[in-house]
Write a protein that holds these residues in place. Structure first.
Motif, mmCIF file in Angstrom:
data_model
loop_
_atom_site.group_PDB
_atom_site.id
_atom_site.type_symbol
_atom_site.label_atom_id
_atom_site.label_comp_id
_atom_site.label_asym_id
_atom_site.label_seq_id
_atom_site.Cartn_x
_atom_site.Cartn_y
_atom_site.Cartn_z
ATOM 1 N N LEU A 148 60.251 28.495 -37.709
ATOM 2 C CA LEU A 148 59.310 27.703 -36.935
ATOM 3 C C LEU A 148 57.926 28.248 -37.252
ATOM 4 O O LEU A 148 57.724 29.470 -37.222
ATOM 5 C CB LEU A 148 59.588 27.843 -35.433
ATOM 6 N N TYR A 149 57.001 27.349 -37.560
ATOM 7 C CA TYR A 149 55.627 27.764 -37.841
ATOM 8 C C TYR A 149 54.731 27.213 -36.743
ATOM 9 O O TYR A 149 54.766 26.019 -36.446
ATOM 10 C CB TYR A 149 55.186 27.278 -39.224
ATOM 11 N N VAL A 150 53.946 28.107 -36.138
ATOM 12 C CA VAL A 150 53.069 27.747 -35.030
ATOM 13 C C VAL A 150 51.646 28.110 -35.407
ATOM 14 O O VAL A 150 51.371 29.259 -35.783
ATOM 15 C CB VAL A 150 53.476 28.487 -33.733
ATOM 16 N N SER A 151 50.741 27.147 -35.277
ATOM 17 C CA SER A 151 49.337 27.462 -35.530
ATOM 18 C C SER A 151 48.757 28.103 -34.274
ATOM 19 O O SER A 151 48.977 27.635 -33.167
ATOM 20 C CB SER A 151 48.551 26.196 -35.892
ATOM 21 N N ASP A 152 48.070 29.214 -34.468
ATOM 22 C CA ASP A 152 47.374 29.889 -33.368
ATOM 23 C C ASP A 152 45.896 29.576 -33.566
ATOM 24 O O ASP A 152 45.194 30.245 -34.326
ATOM 25 C CB ASP A 152 47.643 31.391 -33.399
ATOM 26 N N GLU A 153 45.476 28.535 -32.889
ATOM 27 C CA GLU A 153 44.168 27.934 -33.141
ATOM 28 C C GLU A 153 43.008 28.913 -32.999
ATOM 29 O O GLU A 153 42.184 29.051 -33.897
ATOM 30 C CB GLU A 153 43.982 26.765 -32.168
ATOM 31 N N GLY A 155 43.263 32.202 -32.612
ATOM 32 C CA GLY A 155 43.575 33.466 -33.265
ATOM 33 C C GLY A 155 43.449 33.394 -34.773
ATOM 34 O O GLY A 155 43.665 34.384 -35.461
ATOM 35 N N ASN A 156 43.126 32.193 -35.289
ATOM 36 C CA ASN A 156 43.024 31.988 -36.736
ATOM 37 C C ASN A 156 44.249 32.550 -37.459
ATOM 38 O O ASN A 156 44.131 33.289 -38.429
ATOM 39 C CB ASN A 156 41.745 32.615 -37.296
ATOM 40 N N ALA A 157 45.417 32.181 -36.939
ATOM 41 C CA ALA A 157 46.655 32.732 -37.492
ATOM 42 C C ALA A 157 47.732 31.655 -37.555
ATOM 43 O O ALA A 157 47.666 30.652 -36.843
ATOM 44 C CB ALA A 157 47.130 33.892 -36.627
ATOM 45 N N LEU A 158 48.691 31.884 -38.403
ATOM 46 C CA LEU A 158 49.899 31.078 -38.466
ATOM 47 C C LEU A 158 51.057 32.014 -38.151
ATOM 48 O O LEU A 158 51.237 33.035 -38.814
ATOM 49 C CB LEU A 158 50.077 30.465 -39.860
ATOM 50 N N ILE A 159 51.817 31.681 -37.132
ATOM 51 C CA ILE A 159 52.924 32.529 -36.689
ATOM 52 C C ILE A 159 54.226 31.949 -37.233
ATOM 53 O O ILE A 159 54.503 30.763 -37.064
ATOM 54 C CB ILE A 159 52.977 32.590 -35.156
ATOM 55 N N GLY A 160 55.017 32.774 -37.886
ATOM 56 C CA GLY A 160 56.321 32.378 -38.381
ATOM 57 C C GLY A 160 57.398 32.993 -37.495
ATOM 58 O O GLY A 160 57.360 34.184 -37.218
ATOM 59 N N VAL A 161 58.319 32.159 -37.019
ATOM 60 C CA VAL A 161 59.399 32.626 -36.154
ATOM 61 C C VAL A 161 60.730 32.342 -36.830
ATOM 62 O O VAL A 161 61.006 31.189 -37.185
ATOM 63 C CB VAL A 161 59.362 31.923 -34.774
#
Length: 166
Positions: A148-153, A155-161
């Motif tokens: 699952l990829y979540v954009s952290d708006e 935090g300027n990050a992309l989180i991979g789960v």
């Protein structure tokens, strides 16, 4: 699934624009037929007039999954009966919502507590919260990779789960 919803949303926007403006390249007889019709009304609990955000569909169970951002809840709605099945609390500021069919789990992007909520659809409750950096938002599930990829708006990050391990 996100692509399908994006296409549906884009089609709705296109149809709305066709109904409100004249376009020289489009047959006028088509414009008169391009209208949206209400096919159902689903009464949901929660604060009236508050903002909804993402929607997704669980095709296996015919559920519409809805993130009600300003009410701090998510909804599970039966698409066959157009009835609310469950209101899931503990999804504060839920913006994104994504279904993982092979695990029967839903993930919410909770902006208020900066977490990614994990909902077990067998229990229909939040079973875990994964910390995000600042403001988790939209999400997409990549089934071939079980990620699952979540954009952290903010935090300027992309989180991979890894959905197998959470």
């Amino acid at each position: 699934m996100k692509t399908i919803l994006l296409l549906i949303f884009s089609s709705v926007i296109l149809l709305l624009s066709l109904g409100n403006t004249r376009h020289e390249n489009i047959d006028s007889s088509y414009q008169s037929k391009a209208t949206l019709k209400k096919i159902a009304f689903i009464d949901l609990p929660g604060e009236k007039g508050k903002r909804f955000d993402y929607l997704t569909i669980d095709y296996k169970h015919n559920y519409l999954l809805s993130a009600h951002l300003a009410a701090d809840v998510s909804y599970i709605i039966d698409l066959k009966s157009n009835k609310l099945i469950k209101m899931i609390k503990d999804t504060p500021g839920a913006e994104g919502i994504e279904y993982v069919p092979e695990l029967n789990k839903v993930y919410t992007s909770n902006r208020t507590d900066h977490t990614i909520g994990v909902i077990d659809m067998n229990k229909m409750e939040v079973i875990k919260k994964i910390p995000a950096k600042n403001k988790p938002d939209g999400s997409a599930y990549a089934a071939p990779f079980q990620k699952l990829y979540v954009s952290d708006e903010l935090g300027n990050a992309l989180i991979g789960v890894d959905v197998k391990k959470d």
